[in-house]
Design a protein around this motif. Structure first.
Motif, mmCIF file in Angstrom:
data_model
loop_
_atom_site.group_PDB
_atom_site.id
_atom_site.type_symbol
_atom_site.label_atom_id
_atom_site.label_comp_id
_atom_site.label_asym_id
_atom_site.label_seq_id
_atom_site.Cartn_x
_atom_site.Cartn_y
_atom_site.Cartn_z
ATOM 1 N N ARG A 8 3.049 3.708 2.682
ATOM 2 C CA ARG A 8 2.891 3.338 4.093
ATOM 3 C C ARG A 8 1.637 3.952 4.705
ATOM 4 N NH1 ARG A 8 7.164 5.505 8.525
ATOM 5 N NH2 ARG A 8 6.369 7.435 7.626
ATOM 6 N N ASN A 9 1.117 5.030 4.135
ATOM 7 C CA ASN A 9 -0.005 5.753 4.727
ATOM 8 C C ASN A 9 -1.280 4.912 4.641
ATOM 9 O OD1 ASN A 9 -1.932 7.537 5.595
ATOM 10 N ND2 ASN A 9 -1.352 9.191 4.202
ATOM 11 N N TYR A 10 -1.573 4.211 5.722
ATOM 12 C CA TYR A 10 -2.729 3.299 5.740
ATOM 13 C C TYR A 10 -4.052 4.049 5.717
ATOM 14 C CZ TYR A 10 -5.603 -0.715 7.020
ATOM 15 O OH TYR A 10 -6.542 -1.712 7.027
ATOM 16 N N ASN A 11 -4.047 5.300 6.180
ATOM 17 C CA ASN A 11 -5.290 6.070 6.227
ATOM 18 C C ASN A 11 -5.721 6.556 4.844
ATOM 19 O OD1 ASN A 11 -5.519 5.793 9.004
ATOM 20 N ND2 ASN A 11 -4.204 7.572 9.388
ATOM 21 N N ASP A 12 -4.783 6.674 3.929
ATOM 22 C CA ASP A 12 -5.088 7.005 2.535
ATOM 23 C C ASP A 12 -4.450 5.921 1.675
ATOM 24 O OD1 ASP A 12 -5.420 7.932 -0.012
ATOM 25 O OD2 ASP A 12 -4.471 9.878 0.311
ATOM 26 N N ARG A 13 -5.257 4.971 1.226
ATOM 27 C CA ARG A 13 -4.739 3.778 0.546
ATOM 28 C C ARG A 13 -4.541 3.980 -0.962
ATOM 29 N NH1 ARG A 13 -5.476 -1.341 3.360
ATOM 30 N NH2 ARG A 13 -5.479 -2.287 1.282
ATOM 31 N N THR A 14 -4.573 5.199 -1.440
ATOM 32 C CA THR A 14 -4.469 5.434 -2.882
ATOM 33 C C THR A 14 -3.209 4.809 -3.464
ATOM 34 O OG1 THR A 14 -5.669 7.524 -2.659
ATOM 35 C CG2 THR A 14 -4.408 7.187 -4.693
ATOM 36 N N SER B 188 -3.283 -10.375 -7.592
ATOM 37 C CA SER B 188 -3.029 -10.287 -6.163
ATOM 38 C C SER B 188 -4.315 -10.048 -5.395
ATOM 39 C CB SER B 188 -2.042 -9.147 -5.871
ATOM 40 O OG SER B 188 -1.861 -8.993 -4.490
ATOM 41 N N THR B 189 -4.441 -10.745 -4.290
ATOM 42 C CA THR B 189 -5.549 -10.482 -3.370
ATOM 43 C C THR B 189 -5.104 -9.563 -2.244
ATOM 44 O OG1 THR B 189 -4.977 -12.447 -2.070
ATOM 45 C CG2 THR B 189 -6.600 -12.726 -3.837
ATOM 46 N N ASP B 190 -3.817 -9.171 -2.258
ATOM 47 C CA ASP B 190 -3.295 -8.328 -1.184
ATOM 48 C C ASP B 190 -3.995 -6.981 -1.119
ATOM 49 O OD1 ASP B 190 -1.572 -10.272 -0.496
ATOM 50 O OD2 ASP B 190 0.233 -9.346 -1.322
ATOM 51 N N VAL B 191 -4.490 -6.496 -2.250
ATOM 52 C CA VAL B 191 -5.149 -5.202 -2.256
ATOM 53 C C VAL B 191 -6.314 -5.199 -1.282
ATOM 54 C CG1 VAL B 191 -6.419 -3.551 -3.680
ATOM 55 C CG2 VAL B 191 -4.449 -4.749 -4.631
ATOM 56 N N LEU B 192 -7.016 -6.316 -1.215
ATOM 57 C CA LEU B 192 -8.156 -6.408 -0.301
ATOM 58 C C LEU B 192 -7.743 -6.887 1.077
ATOM 59 C CD1 LEU B 192 -10.738 -8.054 -2.737
ATOM 60 C CD2 LEU B 192 -10.551 -5.639 -2.118
ATOM 61 N N ASP B 193 -6.743 -7.750 1.136
ATOM 62 C CA ASP B 193 -6.411 -8.420 2.388
ATOM 63 C C ASP B 193 -5.326 -7.737 3.208
ATOM 64 O OD1 ASP B 193 -8.209 -10.297 1.549
ATOM 65 O OD2 ASP B 193 -6.698 -11.690 0.783
ATOM 66 N N CYS B 194 -4.607 -6.781 2.632
ATOM 67 C CA CYS B 194 -3.456 -6.192 3.309
ATOM 68 C C CYS B 194 -3.905 -5.188 4.373
ATOM 69 C CB CYS B 194 -2.535 -5.519 2.286
ATOM 70 S SG CYS B 194 -0.892 -5.134 2.910
ATOM 71 N N ASP B 195 -3.784 -5.601 5.634
ATOM 72 C CA ASP B 195 -4.162 -4.713 6.730
ATOM 73 C C ASP B 195 -2.940 -3.900 7.170
ATOM 74 O OD1 ASP B 195 -2.592 -6.530 8.070
ATOM 75 O OD2 ASP B 195 -4.236 -7.436 9.193
ATOM 76 N N ALA B 196 -3.034 -3.204 8.287
ATOM 77 C CA ALA B 196 -1.956 -2.316 8.731
ATOM 78 C C ALA B 196 -0.666 -3.075 8.997
ATOM 79 C CB ALA B 196 -2.393 -1.555 9.980
ATOM 80 N N THR B 197 -0.771 -4.294 9.517
ATOM 81 C CA THR B 197 0.438 -5.083 9.776
ATOM 82 C C THR B 197 1.120 -5.458 8.472
ATOM 83 O OG1 THR B 197 -0.833 -7.139 9.780
ATOM 84 C CG2 THR B 197 -0.572 -6.040 11.873
ATOM 85 N N CYS B 198 0.323 -5.838 7.487
ATOM 86 C CA CYS B 198 0.847 -6.187 6.161
ATOM 87 C C CYS B 198 1.524 -4.976 5.524
ATOM 88 C CB CYS B 198 -0.294 -6.696 5.291
ATOM 89 S SG CYS B 198 0.018 -6.739 3.511
ATOM 90 N N VAL B 199 0.892 -3.818 5.627
ATOM 91 C CA VAL B 199 1.450 -2.592 5.059
ATOM 92 C C VAL B 199 2.806 -2.296 5.681
ATOM 93 C CG1 VAL B 199 1.145 -0.092 4.845
ATOM 94 C CG2 VAL B 199 -0.809 -1.617 4.562
ATOM 95 N N HIS B 200 2.892 -2.474 6.980
ATOM 96 C CA HIS B 200 4.135 -2.165 7.683
ATOM 97 C C HIS B 200 5.283 -3.055 7.209
ATOM 98 C CE1 HIS B 200 6.768 -0.758 10.798
ATOM 99 N NE2 HIS B 200 6.974 -1.992 11.203
ATOM 100 N N VAL B 201 5.033 -4.330 7.013
ATOM 101 C CA VAL B 201 6.079 -5.241 6.560
ATOM 102 C C VAL B 201 6.529 -4.879 5.141
ATOM 103 C CG1 VAL B 201 6.637 -7.640 6.019
ATOM 104 C CG2 VAL B 201 5.351 -7.100 8.086
ATOM 105 N N HIS B 202 5.585 -4.525 4.278
ATOM 106 C CA HIS B 202 5.949 -4.079 2.928
ATOM 107 C C HIS B 202 6.861 -2.858 3.001
ATOM 108 C CE1 HIS B 202 3.775 -6.639 0.122
ATOM 109 N NE2 HIS B 202 2.722 -6.608 0.922
ATOM 110 N N SER C 275 5.964 1.946 16.883
ATOM 111 C CA SER C 275 6.503 3.296 16.782
ATOM 112 C C SER C 275 6.243 3.895 15.408
ATOM 113 C CB SER C 275 8.009 3.284 17.056
ATOM 114 O OG SER C 275 8.679 2.503 16.082
ATOM 115 N N ALA C 276 6.158 3.047 14.390
ATOM 116 C CA ALA C 276 5.957 3.540 13.031
ATOM 117 C C ALA C 276 4.493 3.804 12.718
ATOM 118 C CB ALA C 276 6.523 2.537 12.027
ATOM 119 N N LEU C 277 3.588 3.043 13.341
ATOM 120 C CA LEU C 277 2.178 3.124 12.933
ATOM 121 C C LEU C 277 1.212 3.540 14.035
ATOM 122 C CD1 LEU C 277 1.739 0.018 10.610
ATOM 123 C CD2 LEU C 277 1.887 2.403 9.965
ATOM 124 N N ALA C 278 1.664 3.604 15.271
ATOM 125 C CA ALA C 278 0.733 3.878 16.363
ATOM 126 C C ALA C 278 0.028 5.216 16.169
ATOM 127 C CB ALA C 278 1.472 3.865 17.699
#
Length: 454
Positions: free
Chosen positions: A372-378, A392-406, A427-430
């Motif tokens: 979930r940690n969008y600031n460190d995408r490791t 998968s192209t999600d590695v490049l295309d997955c933004d913060a909203t995508c990460v949250h749903v995952h 509340s989870a990502l702000a």
């Protein structure tokens, strides 16, 4: 006892426990989606393509690409690869359904059963010294005498009795306290209510609780195995009729299964599912603490309805004394390689890939937070690369909203909890990405509006 002596004592206990472990292996294969007419243009229904455009039919000269279900050649290559990596300590094979391509839906029962027989014979010859434990998928023939005749080589008489009734059964591991419980998730899916009747689904609930209660009394540990497991796929609208009709559990069935898993989390030491054609995991919580986990294996077929993946095979390593899953190795086949070769290779090893000391609910919960940690995408990038088996192209295309749903899909197995998680992403990502909170909130609104269309 001084601190140094105590440390040596604890270390010796640790290594003693490791030495006491009896290591075994088992394969997990799922979602073959075998298309017997793969090479017959007039019957080539297992491909998704534009009419009049047959370019995909001969890509790589192998009839293998991401628009088609599995050819016999692809299935043979997968099983041959498994045979070549056939450890002496291989205990069994989990085969979790959707054996047949959905393109066979309108064909005769005899044609379907013959296709199942072909795959059964191939597995039987390959694993002549092991048991294969099949679970039914929503594309597969229902339980029948002919299906029982095929699989009686692997299932004892008491398992065949319940399989004939509803397609579910249990197996006791011969020399340990491990019990394998194979469920028929089709009885709990949306389409089954109309075709099978609700009584068989209710009977399976009663049977499952009885089996788990007996396992607890006998101090047995349990693997739950099925085609479809609890939770929602992030690309689906949780609990919608379209999701359920595609083989997902109904909201009521999903909630009931999650309840039972939580109630028997002390007994259930592993859950293994397929259906979603992706490589992921799910967690269940009680009083805010992670208590159970499920590992979802990717499909053999490269074709998917929105979740295209490379074909995958999974080999688990476990302690046969207690069923504890120690690790797994994920193998894959790049179907679009330019040479057109059927070359299976190691994709990753679970504990090394995600830097896990062990596999349990707590460690996977910690992993979910790293994803979930969008600031460190490791770890996020690792997860997204594995999700569709390196396609998968999600590695490049997955933004913060995508990460949250995952993340919501991983940690919220209940449909209503998943929707609530998506509805309230700020509340989870702000705190992590304050500039994106408005965009995330807009995404949640659009997601909920789209879910009401079904």
């Amino acid at each position: 006892m001084n601190p140094i002596t105590f440390a040596i004592y604890i270390t010796s206990l640790f290594w003693l426990n490791l030495s006491d472990a009896k290591i075994g292996y088992f394969w997990h294969i799922t979602d073959l989606h075998y298309d017997p007419f793969h090479n017959s243009p007039e019957f080539h229904r297992g491909c998704k393509h534009n009419r009049g455009n047959n370019d995909h039919n001969h890509r790589n000269g192998r009839h293998r690409d991401h628009t088609c279900d599995s050819s016999w050649l692809l299935i043979q290559s997968a099983v041959a690869f498994m045979a070549g990596r056939h450890p002496e300590t291989l205990e069994f094979v989990l085969w979790t359904g959707d054996i047949l391509s959905s393109s066979m839906e309108h064909l005769s029962d005899e044609t379907k059963l013959e296709a199942v027989r072909n795959v059964t014979d191939l597995l039987g010859r390959t694993f002549s010294s092991q048991f294969v434990f099949p679970a039914l998928g929503h594309n597969d023939p229902p339980p029948s005498k002919k299906l029982i005749e095929m699989w009686m080589q692997w299932l004892p008489s008491d398992a065949l009795q319940t399989f004939e009734i509803g397609g579910y059964y249990t197996i006791e591991h011969s020399y340990s306290k491990l019990r394998i419980v194979v469920l028929n998730s089709v009885l709990w899916a949306g389409g089954a209510v109309k075709t099978e009747g609700p009584h068989k689904g209710r009977a399976q609930w009663e049977w499952l609780e009885q089996v788990l209660s007996k396992a607890r009394r006998k101090k047995e540990l349990v693997y739950l195995v099925a085609h479809a497991g609890p939770g929602v796929e992030e690309r689906h609208n949780a609990g919608s009729s379209s999701a359920a009709g595609g083989g997902e559990l109904t909201p009521t069935a999903n909630s009931n299964l999650v309840r039972i898993i939580k109630a028997f989390s002390d007994v259930i030491v592993g859950q293994f599912y397929g259906h979603r054609h992706t490589d992921t995991f799910r967690l269940m919580y009680s009083d805010g603490q992670p208590v159970s986990w499920a590992l979802l294996a990717p499909s053999i077929t490269p074709r998917g309805a929105g979740s295209i993946s490379n074909p995958g095979l999974r080999l688990y390593k476990f302690d046969t004394n207690n069923g504890k899953v120690l690790d797994y190795t994920q193998f894959y086949l790049d179907v679009t390689n330019k040479k057109g070769e059927l070359h299976w290779a190691v994709e990753y090893n679970l504990t090394q890939y995600y830097n896990l000391r062990e596999i349990n609910a707590a460690s996977l919960d910690a992993l979910s937070k790293k994803i979930r940690n969008y600031n460190d995408r490791t770890f996020l990038n690792k997860y997204l690369t594995a999700l569709h088996v390196r396609h998968s192209t999600d590695v490049l295309d997955c933004d913060a909203t995508c990460v949250h749903v995952h993340y919501c899909a991983i940690v919220h197995a209940e449909f209503h909890e998943f929707r609530a998680c998506v509805r309230n992403p700020a509340s989870a990502l702000a705190s992590r990405a304050p500039n994106l909170s408005s965009a995330i909130l807009l995404y949640a609104i659009l997601f909920l509006i789209s879910s009401k269309r079904y």
